[in-house]
Design an enzyme around this catalytic site. Structure first.
Site, short mmCIF file in Angstrom:
data_model
loop_
_atom_site.label_atom_id
_atom_site.label_comp_id
_atom_site.label_asym_id
_atom_site.label_seq_id
_atom_site.Cartn_x
_atom_site.Cartn_y
_atom_site.Cartn_z
N PRO A 20 0.65 -1.43 0.08
CA PRO A 20 0.13 0.13 0.11
C PRO A 20 0.80 1.37 0.16
O PRO A 20 1.87 1.41 0.69
CB PRO A 20 -0.86 -0.07 1.15
CG PRO A 20 -0.03 -1.45 2.02
CD PRO A 20 0.41 -2.08 1.30
N ASN A 21 0.36 2.28 -0.73
CA ASN A 21 0.97 3.69 -1.05
C ASN A 21 2.20 3.49 -1.50
O ASN A 21 2.79 4.86 -1.81
CB ASN A 21 1.06 4.20 0.67
CG ASN A 21 -0.35 4.27 1.11
OD1 ASN A 21 -1.22 4.70 0.64
ND2 ASN A 21 -0.36 3.56 2.46
N ARG A 28 4.14 11.13 -1.91
CA ARG A 28 4.12 10.74 -0.69
C ARG A 28 5.57 11.26 0.17
O ARG A 28 6.46 10.73 -0.17
CB ARG A 28 3.90 9.43 -0.70
CG ARG A 28 4.27 8.44 0.49
CD ARG A 28 4.07 7.06 0.30
NE ARG A 28 4.04 6.70 1.43
CZ ARG A 28 4.44 5.46 1.90
NH1 ARG A 28 4.62 4.47 1.29
NH2 ARG A 28 4.02 4.97 3.15
N TYR A 33 10.79 9.26 1.26
CA TYR A 33 10.56 8.32 0.24
C TYR A 33 11.51 8.50 -1.22
O TYR A 33 11.25 8.10 -2.08
CB TYR A 33 9.33 7.81 -0.09
CG TYR A 33 8.59 7.04 1.25
CD1 TYR A 33 9.33 5.90 1.58
CD2 TYR A 33 7.57 7.56 1.92
CE1 TYR A 33 8.72 5.11 2.76
CE2 TYR A 33 7.07 7.11 3.19
CZ TYR A 33 7.61 5.81 3.51
OH TYR A 33 7.26 5.24 4.63
N ASN A 84 8.14 -5.59 -0.94
CA ASN A 84 7.92 -4.38 -0.02
C ASN A 84 6.60 -4.48 0.25
O ASN A 84 5.83 -3.76 -0.17
CB ASN A 84 8.50 -3.11 -0.59
CG ASN A 84 8.33 -1.98 0.39
OD1 ASN A 84 7.82 -2.10 1.47
ND2 ASN A 84 8.91 -0.73 -0.16
N ALA A 87 3.16 -0.85 4.57
CA ALA A 87 2.74 -0.91 5.98
C ALA A 87 2.34 -2.35 6.59
O ALA A 87 2.47 -2.72 7.53
CB ALA A 87 1.55 0.15 6.25
N HIS A 90 4.48 -4.66 8.89
CA HIS A 90 4.62 -4.62 10.46
C HIS A 90 3.24 -5.27 11.02
O HIS A 90 3.33 -4.98 12.14
CB HIS A 90 4.66 -3.09 10.64
CG HIS A 90 5.47 -2.50 10.14
ND1 HIS A 90 6.96 -2.69 9.84
CD2 HIS A 90 5.43 -1.08 9.05
CE1 HIS A 90 7.51 -1.73 9.00
NE2 HIS A 90 6.66 -0.71 8.71
N ASP A 97 2.46 -16.05 5.72
CA ASP A 97 1.96 -17.44 5.52
C ASP A 97 2.15 -17.76 4.08
O ASP A 97 2.37 -18.93 3.58
CB ASP A 97 0.70 -17.55 6.08
CG ASP A 97 0.64 -17.74 7.53
OD1 ASP A 97 1.79 -17.91 8.11
OD2 ASP A 97 -0.39 -17.73 8.24
N GLU A 108 13.22 -8.92 1.28
CA GLU A 108 12.45 -7.61 1.75
C GLU A 108 13.16 -6.40 1.59
O GLU A 108 14.14 -6.28 1.75
CB GLU A 108 12.23 -8.12 3.24
CG GLU A 108 11.49 -6.92 4.10
CD GLU A 108 11.24 -7.01 5.54
OE1 GLU A 108 11.80 -8.11 6.02
OE2 GLU A 108 10.89 -6.17 6.13
N HIS A 110 12.76 -2.07 1.78
CA HIS A 110 12.32 -0.97 2.01
C HIS A 110 13.14 0.27 1.69
O HIS A 110 14.22 0.30 1.66
CB HIS A 110 12.14 -0.88 3.77
CG HIS A 110 11.09 -1.93 4.12
ND1 HIS A 110 9.92 -2.07 4.22
CD2 HIS A 110 11.70 -3.05 4.90
CE1 HIS A 110 9.69 -3.21 4.66
NE2 HIS A 110 10.51 -3.74 5.01
N SER A 112 12.71 3.60 2.71
CA SER A 112 13.39 4.19 3.74
C SER A 112 14.08 3.20 4.67
O SER A 112 14.06 2.00 4.69
CB SER A 112 12.25 4.89 4.34
OG SER A 112 11.47 4.09 5.19
N ARG A 117 13.44 4.81 12.23
CA ARG A 117 12.12 5.67 12.24
C ARG A 117 11.42 4.93 13.77
O ARG A 117 12.06 4.76 14.40
CB ARG A 117 11.31 5.27 11.05
CG ARG A 117 12.27 5.78 9.60
CD ARG A 117 11.45 5.63 8.75
NE ARG A 117 10.05 6.37 8.35
CZ ARG A 117 9.20 6.13 7.54
NH1 ARG A 117 9.21 5.16 6.65
NH2 ARG A 117 7.97 6.66 7.55
N ARG A 121 7.87 0.46 13.20
CA ARG A 121 8.44 0.04 11.55
C ARG A 121 9.58 -0.98 11.95
O ARG A 121 10.28 -1.46 11.09
CB ARG A 121 8.86 1.31 11.11
CG ARG A 121 7.79 2.19 10.58
CD ARG A 121 8.05 3.11 9.63
NE ARG A 121 7.21 4.41 9.88
CZ ARG A 121 6.16 4.46 9.27
NH1 ARG A 121 5.47 3.52 8.18
NH2 ARG A 121 5.18 5.73 9.28
C1 DQA Z 1 8.10 1.41 3.68
C2 DQA Z 1 8.25 1.55 5.11
C3 DQA Z 1 6.88 1.10 5.87
O1 DQA Z 1 7.06 1.42 7.08
C4 DQA Z 1 5.99 2.20 5.41
O2 DQA Z 1 4.69 1.67 6.10
C5 DQA Z 1 5.92 2.01 3.79
C6 DQA Z 1 6.89 1.99 3.00
C7 DQA Z 1 9.55 1.56 2.87
O3 DQA Z 1 9.56 1.38 1.74
O4 DQA Z 1 10.32 2.33 3.43
O5 DQA Z 1 4.70 2.22 3.53
O6 DQA Z 1 7.84 -0.08 3.39
#
Ligand code: DQA
Length: 161
Positions: A20-21, A28, A33, A84, A87, A90, A97, A108, A110, A112, A117, A121
């Site tokens: 998401p996002n 954003r 980011y 990635n 959110a 977390h 699963d 994995e 990320h 940021s 942070r 996170r």
């Molecule tokens: C993120 C870090 C997460 O905590 C956050 O909710 C994101 C982006 C990152 O790519 O840094 O949406 O996964």
């Protein structure tokens, strides 16, 4: 699917999943980011795949179940996953699963520096099972993750020979 041939010979296929996002990159919180948008991320993945001689497809969703479906759909189709979960990193046992169910090596990523942070996170439901964890390298982390998976699969294949 994994078979004979190296990274440079176009044999591996990877799925890059974003949660998401991540579609809001560029708009954003650019101080966290960066200013590059989701299209730039996809372009970097495609360019990395072309240069490395493998295939990489991108998938993004704001919905947990859709991400679970994408992971399940990777079974028998892809050799590895770059994810990635944003959110959902977390919070989501369902994504963990699904990753364990398909048993594909995954990295994995990320954008940021999640460990520097907020405390919440620092929690990742998937990290323990990840082949690698890349954080704080911006969208370049996706390139590094793909190259890591390539090397990992090449090593595994060499061990089998
Ligand atoms: C993120 C870090 C997460 O905590 C956050 O909710 C994101 C982006 C990152 O790519 O840094 O949406 O996964």
């Amino acid at each position: 699917m994994e078979n004979d041939g190296g990274c440079a010979s176009g044999m591996y296929a990877f799925l890059v999943i974003n949660g998401p996002n991540i579609n809001m990159l560029g708009v954003r919180e650019p101080d966290i980011y960066g200013t590059q948008n989701y299209d730039a991320l996809v372009a970097l993945v495609e360019q990395t795949a072309r240069a490395g001689g493998f295939r990489a497809d991108c998938f993004q969703s704001n919905h947990e179940g859709a991400i679970v479906d994408a992971i399940q759909g990777a079974y028998g189709v892809y050799d590895g996953i770059v994810i990635n979960p944003a959110a959902y990193t977390h919070t989501s046992v369902a994504i963990l699963d699904a990753l364990k169910a398909v048993g594909l090596p995954f990295v994995e990523v990320h954008i940021s520096q999640v460990d520097c942070r907020e405390d919440f996170r620092r929690v990742s439901y998937i990290r323990r099972d990840a082949a690698a964890f890349i954080t704080g390298r911006g969208i370049g982390g996706y390139r590094d993750a793909l190259l890591f998976l390539c090397d990992l699969l090449a090593e595994r294949r060499a061990e089998k020979l």
